[in-house]
Design an enzyme around this catalytic site. Structure first.
Site, PDB file in Angstrom:
ATOM      1  N   PRO A   2       0.799  -1.220   0.000  1.00  0.00           N
ATOM      2  CA  PRO A   2       0.000   0.000   0.000  1.00  0.00           C
ATOM      3  C   PRO A   2       0.835   1.276   0.000  1.00  0.00           C
ATOM      4  O   PRO A   2       1.701   1.456   0.840  1.00  0.00           O
ATOM      5  CB  PRO A   2      -0.833  -0.117   1.282  1.00  0.00           C
ATOM      6  N   GLU A   3       0.588   2.122  -0.982  1.00  0.00           N
ATOM      7  CA  GLU A   3       1.194   3.437  -1.042  1.00  0.00           C
ATOM      8  C   GLU A   3       0.054   4.454  -0.955  1.00  0.00           C
ATOM      9  O   GLU A   3      -1.059   4.077  -0.604  1.00  0.00           O
ATOM     10  CB  GLU A   3       2.013   3.581  -2.342  1.00  0.00           C
ATOM     11  N   LYS A  61       1.577   7.676   3.773  1.00  0.00           N
ATOM     12  CA  LYS A  61       1.055   6.319   3.967  1.00  0.00           C
ATOM     13  C   LYS A  61       0.560   6.100   5.389  1.00  0.00           C
ATOM     14  O   LYS A  61       0.173   4.990   5.741  1.00  0.00           O
ATOM     15  CB  LYS A  61       2.151   5.296   3.634  1.00  0.00           C
ATOM     16  N   ARG A 130       2.725  -9.977   6.784  1.00  0.00           N
ATOM     17  CA  ARG A 130       4.161  -9.848   7.075  1.00  0.00           C
ATOM     18  C   ARG A 130       4.496  -9.032   8.312  1.00  0.00           C
ATOM     19  O   ARG A 130       5.664  -8.884   8.663  1.00  0.00           O
ATOM     20  CB  ARG A 130       4.875  -9.245   5.864  1.00  0.00           C
ATOM     21  N   ARG A 179      19.929  17.969  -2.445  1.00  0.00           N
ATOM     22  CA  ARG A 179      20.321  16.597  -2.144  1.00  0.00           C
ATOM     23  C   ARG A 179      21.489  16.148  -3.016  1.00  0.00           C
ATOM     24  O   ARG A 179      21.648  16.608  -4.145  1.00  0.00           O
ATOM     25  CB  ARG A 179      19.133  15.648  -2.377  1.00  0.00           C
ATOM     26  N   ARG A 289      15.545  -3.299  -3.586  1.00  0.00           N
ATOM     27  CA  ARG A 289      14.237  -3.497  -4.195  1.00  0.00           C
ATOM     28  C   ARG A 289      14.391  -3.423  -5.697  1.00  0.00           C
ATOM     29  O   ARG A 289      15.429  -2.992  -6.206  1.00  0.00           O
ATOM     30  CB  ARG A 289      13.225  -2.467  -3.693  1.00  0.00           C
TER      31      ARG A 289
END
Length: 303
Positions: A2-3, A61, A130, A179, A289
């Site tokens: 879920p985002e 989220k 999970r 950044r 990922r």
DNA sequence: AAGTAATCCTGATCGC
DNA sequence: TGCGATCAGGATTACT
């Protein structure tokens, strides 16, 4: 996983069942699912039972429901309490509305029973395979950038999300330029911009024709604004389609899947043709990922 | 200080 | 058939 769109679908689905409801029961079947709660399960349940719930809120989220002990007369719609039930779905967390006689799901970790003005008595199940997700009762504090807004203590450091009306585009573009990292890393940093996870990061980068490791300080302001626009487009479209469901790991509060998986251009499409140029989509491991991108449309550039 | 790697979890899937 | 290894990744913690 879920985002933002999936969490917003859940928030909206909770609203009619939760708003103004009284919590009449709370059972923690697995203590790991209240990892974010400061006390033990008994404390969590004690704080909840007898509380009146307000309108479910969301930032990125994170999801929360303002609450206050129903002593005396309180506004049932917005109880203006100083605490909230905080919920993060993690990787596989789900909230389901069920009747009290329905069986528990295999991975049911927490059950609440609520009695609301609209839908009456319902069970709110927190099911999580999970156990990356968690619930907590958390203190509400003034938002650092909006004193009239109350947000949970554990959400104070989370940036606003791109569909928040108060999201500051110019400040985001400026912060991105400061950044010294790759653009996907920045998108996944919830203290810079919230609500974006692996799926929508890959989709927005594909739409903006940016390689995931493109240096943030080599991004023009114009390109950064374009990326932000693509983020909003993909998040909005996914929200309209009920979110992305690959399997039963994401379902809404009524157990229904979303349809956005059919609209993905890059995520999970390794080996399949890029919808724009036809070259096969590539999957590379990055930040532990998968990163999915088109090697022609999304060229890597050096710093 | 800012950036990055390690950690938590379970179940599906794969190779042997 | 069964067993161990591998993979999926959001947020926090612990490093560099």
């Amino acid at each position: 996983m879920p985002e933002l769109p999936e969490v917003e679908v859940v928030r909206a689905g909770l609203e009619p069942a939760i708003t103004g409801a009284l919590v009449v029961g709370a059972a923690v079947r697995d203590e790991r699912s209240i990892r974010r709660h400061a006390g033990p399960a008994e404390d969590f349940a004690e704080r909840l039972v007898g509380s009146r719930l307000g309108v479910p809120q969301r930032r990125g989220k994170f999801l929360w429901i303002p609450m206050r002990k129903a002593l005396g007369v309180v506004d049932p719609v917005e109880p203006a309490g100083r605490s909230a039930l905080l919920i993060h779905l993690g990787m596989s967390g789900q909230l389901h509305l069920r009747t009290e006689d329905e069986p528990f799901a295999r991975h049911s970790r927490i059950q609440l029973v609520v009695d609301g003005p609209k839908l009456g008595r319902l069970r709110v199940d927190f099911d999580d395979q999970r156990i990356f997700g968690s619930m907590a009762v958390d203190e509400l504090l003034r938002a650092p950038d909006a004193p009239e807004q109350l947000i949970p203590h554990q959400v104070v450091h989370i940036a606003r999300d791109p569909i928040d009306p108060r999201f500051d585009d110019a400040a985001f573009v400026a912060a991105l330029a400061r950044r010294r990292t790759g653009v996907k890393r920045a998108l996944l940093d919830q203290t810079l911009v919230s609500g974006i996870g692996n799926i929508y990061a890959d989709e927005a980068l594909w739409a903006a024709r940016l390689h995931f490791d493109h240096p943030t300080d080599a991004l023009s302001a114009r390109k950064a604004h374009e990326l932000l626009a693509e983020l909003r487009a993909v998040l909005g479209k996914a929200l309209a389609e009920g979110g992305t469901s690959f399997d039963s790991q994401y379902l809404n509060v009524n157990g229904e899947a979303g349809y956005f998986a059919h609209s993905l251009n890059a995520y999970g499409r390794q080996g399949k043709a890029c919808p724009r140029c036809g070259r096969p989509i590539v999957r590379e491991t990055f930040m532990n990922r998968g990163s999915h991108y088109c090697p022609r449309c999304q060229r890597r550039r050096t710093r």
